[in-house]
Scaffold this motif. Structure first.
Motif, short mmCIF file in Angstrom:
data_model
loop_
_atom_site.label_atom_id
_atom_site.label_comp_id
_atom_site.label_asym_id
_atom_site.label_seq_id
_atom_site.Cartn_x
_atom_site.Cartn_y
_atom_site.Cartn_z
N PRO A 244 -5.82 -9.47 -0.45
CA PRO A 244 -4.49 -8.99 -0.01
C PRO A 244 -3.87 -8.13 -1.11
CG PRO A 244 -4.75 -11.33 0.40
CD PRO A 244 -5.91 -10.91 -0.45
N PRO A 245 -3.13 -7.12 -0.72
CA PRO A 245 -2.55 -6.25 -1.75
C PRO A 245 -1.48 -6.99 -2.55
CG PRO A 245 -1.72 -5.65 0.41
CD PRO A 245 -2.76 -6.68 0.65
N PRO A 246 -1.29 -6.61 -3.81
CA PRO A 246 -0.20 -7.22 -4.59
C PRO A 246 1.16 -6.87 -3.99
CG PRO A 246 -1.79 -6.04 -5.99
CD PRO A 246 -2.07 -5.66 -4.59
N ASP A 247 2.07 -7.74 -4.25
CA ASP A 247 3.46 -7.48 -3.81
C ASP A 247 4.31 -7.25 -5.05
OD1 ASP A 247 5.92 -9.31 -1.79
OD2 ASP A 247 5.93 -7.29 -2.66
N PRO A 248 4.74 -6.01 -5.26
CA PRO A 248 5.46 -5.75 -6.54
C PRO A 248 6.69 -6.60 -6.71
CG PRO A 248 4.78 -3.70 -5.47
CD PRO A 248 4.53 -4.79 -4.49
N ILE A 249 7.33 -7.02 -5.59
CA ILE A 249 8.55 -7.85 -5.73
C ILE A 249 8.23 -9.32 -5.63
CG2 ILE A 249 9.97 -5.96 -4.87
CD1 ILE A 249 10.04 -7.39 -2.17
N GLY A 250 7.03 -9.67 -5.25
CA GLY A 250 6.60 -11.05 -5.25
C GLY A 250 6.98 -11.86 -4.05
N ASP A 251 7.43 -11.25 -3.00
CA ASP A 251 7.83 -12.04 -1.83
C ASP A 251 6.61 -12.52 -1.05
OD1 ASP A 251 10.83 -10.11 -1.11
OD2 ASP A 251 10.48 -11.82 -2.45
N ASN A 252 5.67 -11.63 -0.84
CA ASN A 252 4.55 -11.97 0.02
C ASN A 252 3.32 -12.43 -0.76
OD1 ASN A 252 5.97 -11.22 2.39
ND2 ASN A 252 5.54 -9.05 1.92
N HIS A 253 3.35 -12.36 -2.04
CA HIS A 253 2.23 -12.81 -2.86
C HIS A 253 2.75 -12.99 -4.26
CE1 HIS A 253 -1.85 -13.42 -4.22
NE2 HIS A 253 -2.33 -13.16 -2.99
N TYR A 254 2.19 -13.97 -4.93
CA TYR A 254 2.61 -14.13 -6.32
C TYR A 254 1.97 -13.08 -7.22
CZ TYR A 254 -1.70 -16.91 -6.04
OH TYR A 254 -2.97 -17.35 -5.79
N ILE A 255 0.97 -12.33 -6.74
CA ILE A 255 0.40 -11.22 -7.50
C ILE A 255 1.28 -10.00 -7.26
CG2 ILE A 255 -1.62 -9.76 -7.89
CD1 ILE A 255 -2.03 -12.68 -8.64
N THR A 256 1.77 -9.45 -8.35
CA THR A 256 2.69 -8.32 -8.22
C THR A 256 2.04 -7.00 -8.57
OG1 THR A 256 3.45 -8.65 -10.47
CG2 THR A 256 4.66 -9.81 -8.72
N ASP A 257 0.98 -7.00 -9.36
CA ASP A 257 0.33 -5.75 -9.73
C ASP A 257 -1.13 -6.03 -10.09
OD1 ASP A 257 1.04 -3.00 -12.07
OD2 ASP A 257 -0.10 -3.09 -10.19
N PHE A 258 -2.04 -5.04 -9.82
CA PHE A 258 -3.46 -5.21 -10.14
C PHE A 258 -4.11 -3.84 -10.25
CE2 PHE A 258 -7.60 -7.08 -10.31
CZ PHE A 258 -8.43 -6.20 -9.65
N ASN A 259 -4.95 -3.67 -11.28
CA ASN A 259 -5.71 -2.43 -11.41
C ASN A 259 -6.99 -2.75 -12.21
OD1 ASN A 259 -6.50 0.18 -11.20
ND2 ASN A 259 -4.82 1.06 -12.40
N HIS A 260 -8.07 -2.03 -11.88
CA HIS A 260 -9.33 -2.24 -12.59
C HIS A 260 -10.08 -0.92 -12.64
CE1 HIS A 260 -10.84 -2.33 -8.48
NE2 HIS A 260 -12.10 -2.26 -8.96
N GLY A 261 -10.98 -0.81 -13.62
CA GLY A 261 -11.77 0.39 -13.81
C GLY A 261 -12.37 0.39 -15.21
N ILE A 262 -12.70 1.60 -15.70
CA ILE A 262 -13.28 1.74 -17.04
C ILE A 262 -12.14 1.86 -18.03
CG2 ILE A 262 -14.77 3.15 -18.51
CD1 ILE A 262 -16.22 4.04 -15.95
#
Length: 1679
Positions: free
Chosen positions: A168-186
C-alpha cells in the motif's frame, strides 16, 4: 452475576487474565472477553498494535503489524490479515520489518575500453550487456594511453515492477497508514582504478571516481557512472611493463529510507533500508613474454620431451598429435593452432612451398588433435602456442606419410659373400676363413623415397627458432641416413650341417652406407650358410632376401686309376693296339660338395708335345637324393654300386668304368683310336667338385701286343738230362728262355695234364691228371704266348692273308670308300693263317688296283706286324687310291690283297644359321630343326644323324649319341628334321626346373662330324603358385591411391569386385579365369572366360546379389602345366538401410547386483545401487556404457565406434560432444578425463560396422550429470493428536533448468526424529511414503503416532531429500519451538534431571566419576544427560522443587517396549521408589540432588538404563504474608544409559563395490560404510543409535586429509563428494571416524582407491611372432 470492569467486587475473584488486554469484562470466568487491547490507539487497521477481532469472541489480543519495535512494520509489504503472522514482504525485501533489501542492483552495462594513439582498442568484459564475472583480460600491447569507463545500472525491487505486487502506498499525513514516506534505489557508487606494478619493488597507485546517488535521493533508473572521451573525462594511463595490472573496480550500493508514525507518541520516525552492495571488478594485465616448452626451456638441446609428439614415419592416414609441458607463467595458454605443409625439394633441401590446411583454434584444455592426409609425401606441421595476451611461440614437427611404400630389389644386383668364388656364381667359399663380408651394393631401394628426396634435410623456417625445430623422433629436420631410400639393414645367418651348428638372429647393420656387413662365422667343410638381409624403409616396410653359400676347401679325391681286363685290375699295359678295347677304371669322390664334372684324356708324347688320342667329359654319377636311390641307380655298374652322400648336393657313385668309344670330341679321336706296340701313353683324369676345386691324376700305360718269347720246358730236375719216362709219381719240371722285350714277364702259369692244353684253357687252368706239362708265360698286359707242346713238330701250311681296315668308314657303295685327311694312315689286318707261318707283311698305296709296285707309296715292311702306319702320306683330296697289302711267308711265297678305291674327304659338314627347339609332348621330348640346318657340299652321300641329351650345352651326360628315333608329332623324313625320345627311356627322370639340351651330330662318310645343340629346355613340372584372392571395394580398384584391402562385408548388390596377388610361375605365362559363387570355387553367380596376366583386379557389374548372403570370388591361374584355383574368404552383403534389431546401448556398467549393508541407519538402503541402465550420474569426468549383440550378428559385426552427444538444456536437441572413436570388437567402453557440465544430459552413440560398412547409429537413453546437493527450502510441522503433519518445500536440483526435471531429480525423501540437544537419532531414517503434492513447490505427509510425544526435551524432525545419484540435503525444524524469546515455553523439562559430574582424576580408570553438588534453591545450568561413561555413580537433580524432604530411588529399567520419543518411554511415576521391584538403591535426602555411588563389586552395567525417581509429600511453605502449598510430587528422570566403550566400527569402502580398488572418475569419490555400533545393541538407550556423527577425511596419503578435511556428514551410511580434482594414477585414502554421544570416537580406514582415467599405454614395440617360419596353421604365439 455481573462484573464491573475488571473485578466482580472485593469479595469476588478477578476476571481471568487475557494476554496483552488492557480491559477485560466478564460475568463469570467462562464469558470473559477483552474490551480493549494494549496499544489499541484507534480500533482500526494501522492504528492498533494488537487486535481482538480475530477469534470472533474477543478472548485474545493478537499482535498486528504496526509501528512498534516488538512487532513488524511489514513495509514494504502487506499484512493481509493484519496480524504479524500474515505479513508478506514485497518481493525484493525481507527481514522482520521488511526493511532489508534482498535483491542486488542490476548492472545493465559495463565496459572498459583502452585506446592507443593509432585507434587500437581493447575492451572488457567480453559482452558489455552481460557484465558478470569476467576473467582477467590479457594484452601485450605497450601503447595504450587512455581508458574509457562506461557503467549503467538500475535498481527497482521486483515487487515494484510491472509484474510485481507493491505494498500500500505511504500516507504522508499518516491517516491511512503509519508509513508516511518511502523511497529506494541506488544510493552510492564508486569506480576505482588500481595500477598494480608487476615489479614488487615498484609503487602501486590508484584513482577513484565517485558516482551519483545518496540515501536521501536514491536513483532507481538510468543510473550512469562513466568516464568517457567525448566529455574529456577519460582516464590517462601510464606506461606499462611486463606483469603490470589495471584493476577497474565498481561498487554500487542500493538502499533507501522509510518514515513511519509512532502512534503512541504521534512522532514521525525515519528508518534506513538495509541495502546490498554490488561489486564488479575487471582486470587487464600485461604479458610480454612468449609461451615456452618447459623441457626445452630448462634443458635446452638436452631435452628429451618433444614440444609436439606424433608418429613421424607412418603408413596410417590419420595423424595424431599430442603435446605437453607447454607453459606460460603469467597469462596462461589460451589456445593452440597448427598449419600443415607438404614439403617439396628445391634441389638442395625440402621447403614448405605447398600449404595444405590450418586447424581451428584448439582450446588450452586439450592436449591432442588429429587430422587425415591422403597423399603420400613428406609433411611439416607448424604448431603455434598462443597465450591469452597474444604472445605466441611456434615449433615445427615433420612426418613422412606413405601408405604405398614398398622396398624393392634392383635388377642386375645381388647379395654376395665376397669371399665366395665367382666361377661358382658366388655359391662356394673355398678358403678356410671365418670372417665373411656380405655385400649388397645397390640391391635394395625404395624408389619413391629416393627419387622424391623425402629423406633430405629441411630448410630452416623463419618462424621457428632452431631450438624449437624438430630434433626429436625418427624423422628430424636433418638428412636421414639412407641408401636409395632404405634406412635400416639387418643381417642374420644360420649354419647347418645337417643340424644348426651356429646362428645369428637379425643384427642391425651399423654403417648402412657401406652396404656391407662382416660376419664372424664358425663353420666346416660341407656345411651350408644361409644369410638373410632385411632392408627396411622409414615407415617400417621391408623386404627380405636370402642367399645360400657352401664351404669346401678340400679338393676332390681320385684313387685306383688303372686299366682292367675282365676280372684283372691294376693293369698299366694294354694288350692290343686298339684303344676302344681298353677299359679304364678309377674311384673319385668329394664328401663335402660332391662331383661336378669328370674328364679323361688319352695322349702320347712321342714328339715332345702331346698328341691327343681321345678325351671325354663324363657325367658326375650323382643326381640322386639318397643312398637308396643311388644304390638302385648304380647297382648295375660293372663293379656294383659304391655310393656316398653329401649333406646338401645329393648322392654320388664313386667308381668310374670307361670303355672309350670312337667319337670325335667325346671319346677316342677317329684315326687316332689305335696305339703302337711297345709305345707309352698317358691317361689323365681331371675331377672338379661343385666348389670348382680341381684334382688331376695322370697314369702312364704301355701297349704290348706281343706275347713273351717262348722258352724251353724241361721234364725232370734242373741240371739233369730231360726225361721222358719215370717210375715215381712225383713230376718235376723246369723252364728257361721265356722273355718279353716290351713289358717283361709278369708271372708264369703252368698245368700238369695228360694232353697239351689250348691257350684259352690254360688261362682258366684247374687241377687234373698230368700226362703232358703245358706251360705259359704272361706279360704285363696279361698276354700269353701260344702253347708250346713238347715233342710235336709244326709244319708250314699254305697262307692266305686277309686284310681288315678297321679305320675305314662304313662303305656306302661297292667301289668307293671315303677317308678323312690325316697325317697318319693306320691300317691293320688279320691273317688267315697263323702268324708264325708269316715271315713279313708289306704295305703300299697305289692309284691302281692290285699293283705289284704301288705308285703313291711303295711297299714298306711292317716288321711282321699285322698293322702299319703311313706317316704323312701324299694323298690329295678327291684323288682315288688303293691300299695294297703284300704278305710273305717264311717259305718266300707272296700274296697281294687290296681295298679300294678310296677317296679323301677333308671337309666336315657345316651348320647353317638356325636353331633346334625342344619341347615336351606328353612325356616325349621332341627336338625340331630345319632341313637345311646341316649341309655337306663335298659329300654326295646322306649323312648319319645322331642325338645326345645333356644337362649343359653339347652335353652327353644324360644320354650319349644314339640314332634318331621318331614318334608323336615327329615323323621320319629325308633329311630328318626332328627326333623324339620318351622320357621313360632316359637313364633317369628329368629333374624339375633343370635345363636340358639335345645335341644333334651329323657324320659324313669320311667320319667327319658337325654338332649343334638346342636351345635350352627347362623342365617345368610345377603348377602355378597359388596366390591370394581379395574381396575388395570397387573404389580401391578405380582409385589407385587407395590401398587394396580385403573386405568381408559390403552393402553393394549390383556389382562385385575382386583383386588377386601372388599367383606366380617362375617360368611360364599365366592367364586367369574369374568367377563369383555362393560357395568357394563356385561360379553360379558370374564368370569370365579369361583375362591376361597383367590384370590384378576385376569388377563384375549388373549383378543382383541378395542381402545377408555370402559370396566368394574365385581365381583360376592357368599355365600350360595345369591350373590352381583359389577362392576368397567371402564377402557378406549387409542390409544397412534399417537399424539393427535387438541391440540396446545402456549407460553405466552391466551389473544388477544389489549392495546390502550389514547394518544401517536407514530403513531403505541409502547406497545408490548398480542398475542395468542408469539415467543419472555424479561424475563430471567419465562416462560408461555397454551393449550386447545377438549371436546372429556377431558374424558380421566386427568393429565398433563410440561417440558422445550432449543434449541442449531446453528441448530435445542434441549436439556432438565427442566424435566417433574406434573400440574394436568390444561391447563396453569407459571414457575418462572429460569435462561434463552439471545439469546436462549426455548419451553414448554406438556405430557397429562390418569392415567399413556401418549400420545406423544406436543411442543410449542418456545420462544426466548431477553433482550438487539438492536445494532445500522450508519445513514446518504441526503436532496433532497422535499425528505429526509435515509440510516441506520440495527440494530440487540446482543444475537442471527445467523446473519439473529439477523436482523429479529427487528420488526419495526420508524423515527421522532427532534430539535437539545432543543430535542423537530417536528412530532410523524412515521413508516418506504417503506424501501429497500440495502445490507447485510444497508437499506434505503425515506421521502417525501411537502415543504422545515426550516434550521434556527439544525434539526436531529432519527431512532428507536424496537425488538420483545419492546426493542428499537435509532440512529440520523443531516439533515444538525449543527456544522462545517472547511467549510461553513449549518445552517443559522434567522435574528430575539426570546429571553427571567430572571424571575422578584420582583414578586411572576412565569409568570412575565424581559426585555433583547443587546449592539449595539454585538453578541447574546443565541439560539433562542421557549417557554416562561411569560405572560407579549415578547423579540426578530436581532444582525446581521446594518440598525440603525427598525419598529417592535408583531403578534399573529392564523392559520398555515403547518408542524412545514417546512419553511412555520417558515418563514414569512411582509413588514409593523404594518399593519398586527393580530398585537398586534408595534413600531420603533434604537436598535437591542425589549421588548414588557403587563399588567395584557392585558396579553399574554397560548398556543398561537407570532412572532416578523421587517422592515428596504435600507440604506448605509459610511466607510473611501468605502460605504456599506444595502438592505431593512423585517424578522420575527419563533415564541415563551406561556407556563404557567407544563405538565398534563397521566396514568402510569407496564406491559401490567393496571388492574394487579402482575408479575411473576423477571428480567424485563415494564412500559407504556399515553402521558403527555403540550401546544400542542392548536396546535400552534413549536413542536408536549411540552414534552422534561421522567425520570423513580423504587424503592422498595415509591419514592425509588434503582432499577432504574432516567433514561432519551426520548420521548416515553413505556420502559422496563432488567437484574434486583427483589425479590419474594416484591412490586416495579414506578415514572414517564415528563419534558416540559421549564424544568418544573410533576410526576405521578404507582400502585405498586408485584413480585410473586412461587406457593402457602401448610400448611402441612390435608384436613378435615365434621363429621365422610358421609350423602351425591354427595357432600363432605372439607377444
Amino acid at each position: 452475576m455481573s462484573c464491573s470492569k475488571t473485578k466482580f467486587d472485593r469479595t469476588l475473584s478477578v476476571c481471568p487474565q487475557i494476554a496483552n488486554c488492557n480491559h477485560r469484562r466478564c460475568s463469570n470466568p467462562g464469558d470473559n472477553y477483552c474490551e480493549w487491547c494494549q496499544y489499541e490507539i484507534v480500533d482500526k487497521q494501522y492504528w492498533r498494535a494488537y487486535t481482538r477481532h480475530k477469534d470472533g469472541h474477543m478472548k485474545e489480543c493478537r499482535k498486528t503489524c504496526s509501528w512498534r519495535s516488538d512487532s513488524t512494520r511489514c513495509y514494504p509489504g502487506n499484512c493481509t490479515d493484519e496480524v504479524t503472522q500474515s505479513c508478506v514482504c514485497t518481493d525484493g525485501f525481507g527481514g522482520n520489518h521488511c526493511d532489508t533489501i534482498t535483491e542486488e542492483t542490476s548492472v545493465l552495462y559495463a565496459e572498459i575500453k583502452l585506446h592507443t594513439s593509432t585507434n587500437e582498442i581493447l575492451t572488457t568484459p567480453k559482452d558489455p550487456n552481460d557484465p558478470g564475472s569476467e576473467p582477467t583480460k590479457w594484452t601485450n600491447n605497450k601503447h595504450f594511453g587512455e581508458a574509457e569507463i562506461e557503467i549503467r545500472a538500475k535498481y527497482v525491487a521486483s515487487g515494484y515492477s510491472t509484474t510485481g505486487t507493491p505494498p500500500p502506498p505511504p500516507d504522508p499525513i499518516g491517516d491511512n497508514h503509519y508509513i508516511t514516506d518511502f523511497n529506494h534505489g541506488i544510493i552510492y557508487g564508486l569506480i576505482t582504478v588500481d595500477y598494480i606494478r608487476g615489479n614488487p619493488d615498484a609503487n602501486n597507485t590508484f584513482l577513484q571516481f565517485s558516482c551519483p546517488g545518496n540515501e536521501d535521493s536514491p536513483i532507481n533508473v538510468n543510473y550512469d557512472c562513466s568516464r568517457l572521451r567525448h566529455n574529456n573525462s577519460q582516464v590517462i594511463l601510464p606506461t606499462f611493463h611486463h606483469s603490470d595490472q589495471l584493476v577497474f573496480s565498481l561498487v554500487v550500493t542500493n538502499g533507501g529510507f522509510l518514515k513511519y508514525m509512532n502512534r503512541e507518541t504521534s512522532t514521525e520516525i525515519r528508518s534506513s533500508l538495509i541495502g546490498l552492495t554490488s561489486r564488479r571488478s575487471y582486470i587487464i594485465q600485461w604479458d610480454y613474454i612468449k609461451p615456452y616448452h618447459t623441457c626445452l626451456n630448462t634443458f635446452g638441446v638436452n631435452c628429451t620431451i618433444p614440444p609436439l609428439e606424433l608418429q613421424d614415419a607412418t603408413n596410417a592416414s590419420t595423424i595424431s598429435l599430442t603435446w605437453r609441458q607447454w607453459s606460460d607463467d603469467l597469462a596462461g595458454i589460451e589456445f593452440y593452432q597448427y598449419e600443415l605443409y607438404e614439403l617439396q625439394y628445391d634441389g638442395s633441401s625440402l621447403k614448405e612451398n605447398n600449404f595444405i590446411s590450418a586447424s581451428d583454434r584448439i582450446p588450452h584444455t586439450h592436449s591432442q588433435s588429429e587430422f587425415n592426409v591422403t597423399t603420400p609425401g613428406m609433411y611439416s606441421i607448424i604448431f603455434t602456442v598462443f597465450d591469452k595476451a597474444g604472445n605466441h611461440k611456434s615449433t615445427r614437427s615433420v612426418f613422412l606419410f606413405d601408405d604405398e611404400s614398398v622396398v624393392e630389389t634392383t635388377p642386375g644386383t645381388r647379395i654376395i659373400v665376397t669371399e665366395s668364388t665367382a666361377n661358382t656364381n658366388y655359391t662356394w667359399v673355398v678358403q678356410n676363413m671365418t670372417h665373411l663380408h656380405v655385400s649388397w651394393t645397390g640391391r635394395f631401394t625404395n624408389e619413391r623415397h629416393h627419387v622424391r628426396h623425402w629423406l633430405e634435410q629441411l630448410a630452416p623456417n623463419k618462424h621457428v627458432d632452431k631450438l624449437y625445430d624438430d630434433n626429436f623422433g625418427v624423422r628430424k629436420i636433418d638428412w636421414f641416413t639412407n641408401v636409395l631410400g632404405v634406412v635400416k639393414f639387418d643381417v642374420n645367418y644360420t649354419v647347418t650341417g645337417p643340424d644348426v651348428t651356429s646362428f645369428l638372429e637379425y643384427k642391425n647393420v651399423d654403417e648402412i652406407l657401406q652396404e656391407l656387413e662382416v660376419l664372424e662365422v664358425s663353420w666346416e667343410d660341407g656345411q651350408k650358410l644361409d644369410i638373410s638381409v632385411k632392408a627396411t624403409d622409414i615407415v617400417w616396410e621391408f623386404i627380405e632376401e636370402s642367399i645360400t653359400v657352401y664351404k669346401d676347401t678340400s679338393q676332390p679325391m681320385i684313387e685306383n686309376l688303372w686299366l682292367s681286363r675282365d676280372s684283372k685290375e691294376e693293369l698299366y699295359v694294354h694288350h692290343i693296339e686298339d684303344f676302344s678295347k681298353m677299359t679304364i677304371e678309377w674311384d673319385t669322390f668329394d664328401y663335402h660338395s660332391g662331383i661336378d664334372s669328370v674328364h679323361w684324356r688319352l695322349y702320347d708324347n712321342f714328339t715332345g708335345s702331346d698328341t691327343l688320342h681321345g678325351q671325354s667329359h663324363l657325367i658326375a654319377q650323382g643326381q640322386t637324393e639318397n643312398i637308396t636311390a643311388c644304390d638302385l641307380k648304380y647297382g648295375d655298374s660293372p663293379r656294383g654300386s659304391d655310393c656316398y652322400c653329401t649333406l646338401y648336393h645329393g648322392c654320388f657313385h664313386r667308381h668310374f668304368h670307361v670303355q672309350p668309344k670312337i667319337v670325335n670330341g667325346s671319346g677316342l679321336t677317329p684315326g687316332k683310336d689305335n696305339g703302337v706296340h711297345d709305345s707309352d701313353y698317358f691317361i689323365t683324369v681331371t675331377v672338379i667338385n661343385k666348389a670348382r676345386l680341381k684334382t688331376v691324376l695322370t697314369k702312364k700305360i704301355t701297349i704290348d701286343t706281343s706275347a713273351p718269347q717262348p722258352g724251353i720246358v724241361h721234364d725232370g730236375l734242373p741240371d739233369n738230362p730231360e726225361i721222358d719216362y719215370q717210375q715215381n709219381l712225383q713230376l718235376h719240371v723246369y723252364w728257361n728262355g721265356f722273355f718279353d722285350p716290351e713289358s717283361g714277364v709278369k708271372y708264369y702259369k703252368y698245368v700238369f695234364s695228360d694232353h697239351c692244353w689250348e691257350r684259352k684253357n690254360l688261362i682258366n687252368v684247374s687241377l687234373g691228371s698230368e700226362t703232358f706239362n703245358t706251360f705259359a708265360s704272361f706279360t704285363a698286359s696279361n698276354e700269353v704266348p701260344s702253347s708250346l707242346v713238347d715233342d710235336i713238330d709244326i709244319y708250314p701250311k699254305s697262307m692266305i692273308a686277309v686284310l681288315d681296315c678297321e679305320s675305314l668308314a662304313d662303305q656306302s657303295s661297292s667301289f668307293l670308300s671315303i677317308l678323312l685327311r690325316t697325317s697318319q694312315l693306320l691300317m691293320s689286318w688279320q691273317s688267315g693263317t697263323g702268324d708264325d707261318l708269316v715271315y713279313d707283311y708289306e704295305a703300299g698305296l697305289s692309284t691302281t688296283k692290285s699293283s705289284a709296285a704301288p705308285d703313291i707309296v711303295p711297299f714298306r715292311s711292317t716288321k711282321h706286324h699285322n698293322h702299319f702306319r703311313f706317316n704323312n702320306p701324299d694323298l690329295d683330296e678327291g684323288k682315288l687310291f688303293y691300299v695294297i697289302i703284300k704278305s710273305i711267308s717264311k717259305a718266300g711265297v707272296e700274296g697281294i690283297q687290296n681295298i679300294g678305291p678310296i677317296i679323301i674327304d677333308a671337309s666336315s659338314p657345316r651348320v647353317y644359321n638356325g636353331r633346334i627347339d625342344v619341347k615336351l609332348e606328353t612325356d616325349v621330348l621332341v627336338a625340331n630343326w630345319s632341313g637345311t640346318l646341316f649341309v655337306d657340299e663335298e659329300d654326295p652321300y646322306p649323312m648319319t644323324y645322331e642325338y645326345a641329351i645333356g644337362s649343359f650345352k653339347y652335353g652327353t651326360d644324360i644320354l650319349d649319341f644314339s640314332p634318331l628315333s621318331f614318334m608323336k608329332t615327329c615323323h621320319q623324313t629325308k633329311p630328318p628334321i626332328c627326333t623324339a625320345i620318351e622320357t621313360k627311356d632316359l637313364p633317369w627322370s628329368l629333374h624339375a626346373d633343370e635345363e636340358y639340351y639335345i645335341t644333334i651330330k651329323v657324320t659324313n662318310l669320311a667320319g667327319l662330324t658337325a654338332t649343334h645343340t638346342s636351345e635350352p629346355y627347362k623342365h617345368y613340372t610345377q603348377l602355378p603358385e597359388p596366390g591370394v584372392v581379395f574381396d575388395v571395394d570397387k573404389a580401391s580398384i578405380t582409385d589407385k591411391l587407395k590401398e587394396t584391402r580385403d573386405v568381408d562385408f559390403t552393402d553393394v548388390v549390383d556389382s562385385f569386385s575382386l583383386a588377386w596377388r601372388g599367383f606366380y610361375h617362375p617360368h611360364l605365362l599365366l592367364q586367369y579365369k574369374l568367377c563369383v559363387g555362393t560357395i568357394p570355387e563356385g561360379c553360379d553367380i558370374a564368370e569370365t572366360i579369361t583375362v591376361d596376366a597383367s590384370s590384378t583386379s576385376y569388377t563384375f557389374n549388373n549383378l543382383l546379389l541378395k542381402k545377408s548372403e555370402t559370396y566368394y570370388a574365385s581365381v583360376e591361374a592357368i599355365s600350360i602345366k595345369g591350373s590352381v584355383v583359389v577362392s576368397s574368404d567371402g564377402v557378406t552383403v549387409l542390409d544397412t538401410s534399417t537399424p539393427l534389431i535387438g541391440i540396446i546401448v545402456s549407460d553405466g556398467v552391466n551389473c544388477s547386483d544389489k549392495l546390502t549393508l550389514q547394518s544401517s541407519h536407514h530403513i531403505m538402503n541409502p547406497v545408490p545401487q548398480c542398475d542395468e541402465d542408469i539415467n543419472f550420474q555424479s561424475s563430471t569426468t567419465m562416462l560408461k556404457a555397454y551393449w550386447s549383440t545377438q549371436s546372429t550378428s556377431n558374424t558380421f559385426l566386427q568393429n565398433a565406434y563410440w561417440g558422445v552427444d550432449e543434449k541442449s538444456p531446453v528441448g530435445d536437441y542434441w549436439t556432438e560432444y565427442l566424435d566417433f572413436n574406434y573400440i574394436g570388437n568390444h561391447h563396453r567402453m569407459t571414457i575418462g578425463n572429460l569435462n561434463l557440465e552439471p545439469g546436462l544430459t549426455y548419451r553414448i552413440k554406438v556405430k557397429l560396422c562390418g569392415d567399413d560398412i556401418c549400420f545406423p547409429v544406436i543411442y543410449s537413453n542418456g545420462v544426466t550429470v548431477l553433482t550438487n546437493k539438492p536445494v532445500a527450502g522450508g519445513l514446518s510441522v504441526t503436532l496433532e493428536t497422535h499425528k505429526l503433519s509435515v509440510t516441506c518445500e520440495r527440494m530440487y536440483d540446482p543444475d537442471l533448468e527445467d523446473t519439473q526435471e529439477a523436482f523429479d531429480a529427487i528420488e526419495k525423501y526420508e524423515w527421522t526424529l532427532i534430539d535437539g540437544n545432543s543430535g542423537g537419532m530417536y528412530i532410523k531414517w524412515q521413508n516418506v511414503n504417503n506424501s501429497k503434492i500440495t502445490n507447485a513447490t510444497h508437499f506434505s505427509f503425515d506421521i502417525q503416532l501411537s502415543d504422545d510425544i515426550s516434550l521434556h526435551k527439544c525434539k526436531r524432525i529432519s527431512v532428507k531429500g536424496t537425488n538420483k545419484v545419492g546426493i542428499a540435503s537435509e532440512v529440520s525444524t523443531d516439533i515444538k519451538l525449543c527456544d522462545v524469546d517472547d511467549g510461553p515455553r513449549q518445552i517443559h523439562p522434567k522435574v528430575v534431571i539426570d546429571a553427571r559430574g567430572q571424571k575422578d582424576t584420582s583414578s586411572a580408570a576412565e569409568t570412575q566419576g565424581m559426585s555433583i553438588h547443587l546449592e539449595t534453591n539454585t538453578e541447574w545450568d546443565f541439560p539433562d544427560i542421557d549417557y554416562t561413561p561411569y560405572n560407579n555413580i549415578i547423579s540426578a537433580v530436581w532444582p525446581t522443587l521446594r518440598h525440603g524432604l525427598y525419598t529417592w530411588g535408583l531403578i534399573q529399567v529392564k523392559d520398555n517396549y515403547a518408542d524412545r520419543y514417546y512419553k511412555s518411554f520417558t515418563d514414569m511415576s512411582i509413588k514409593d521408589p523404594c518399593s519398586h521391584p527393580d530398585v537398586l538403591s534408595c534413600g531420603i535426602t533434604d537436598e535437591q540432588y542425589v549421588n548414588v555411588v557403587f563399588n567395584k563389586t557392585n558396579s553399574l552395567r554397560h548398556g543398561h538404563r537407570y532412572i532416578v525417581c523421587i517422592h515428596a509429600n504435600k507440604s506448605e511453605i509459610k511466607y510473611e504474608k501468605w502460605t504456599e502449598t506444595l502438592e505431593e510430587v512423585y517424578e522420575c528422570s527419563d533415564g541415563v544409559t551406561v556407556d563404557l566403550t567407544p563405538p565398534s566400527s563397521g566396514q568402510v569402502w569407496v564406491g559401490n563395490n567393496p571388492n574394487s580398488n579402482y575408479q575411473t572418475s576423477s571428480s567424485d569419490i563415494s564412500i559407504t560404510w556399515d553402521s558403527f555400533i555403540d550401546v544400542e545393541e542392548h536396546d535400552k538407550a534413549m536413542h536408536s543409535t549411540g552414534i552422534s556423527k561421522y567425520v570423513v577425511s580423504v587424503g592422498s596419503t595415509e591419514n592425509g586429509k588434503d582432499v577432504i578435511d574432516s567433514v561432519n556428514v551426520g548420521i548416515t551410511n553413505h556420502v559422496s563428494f563432488h567437484g574434486l580434482n583427483l589425479q590419474n594414477g594416484h591412490q586416495y585414502f579414506v578415514k572414517l571416524t564415528g563419534f558416540d554421544l559421549l564424544n568418544r570416537s573410533t576410526t576405521v580406514y578404507g582400502s585405498p582407491i586408485t584413480v585410473d582415467i586412461t587406457p593402457p599405454d602401448t610400448t611402441g614395440k612390435s608384436i613378435t611372432v615365434d621363429g621365422r617360419h610358421m609350423t602351425n596353421a591354427s595357432q600363432i604365439n605372439a607377444w
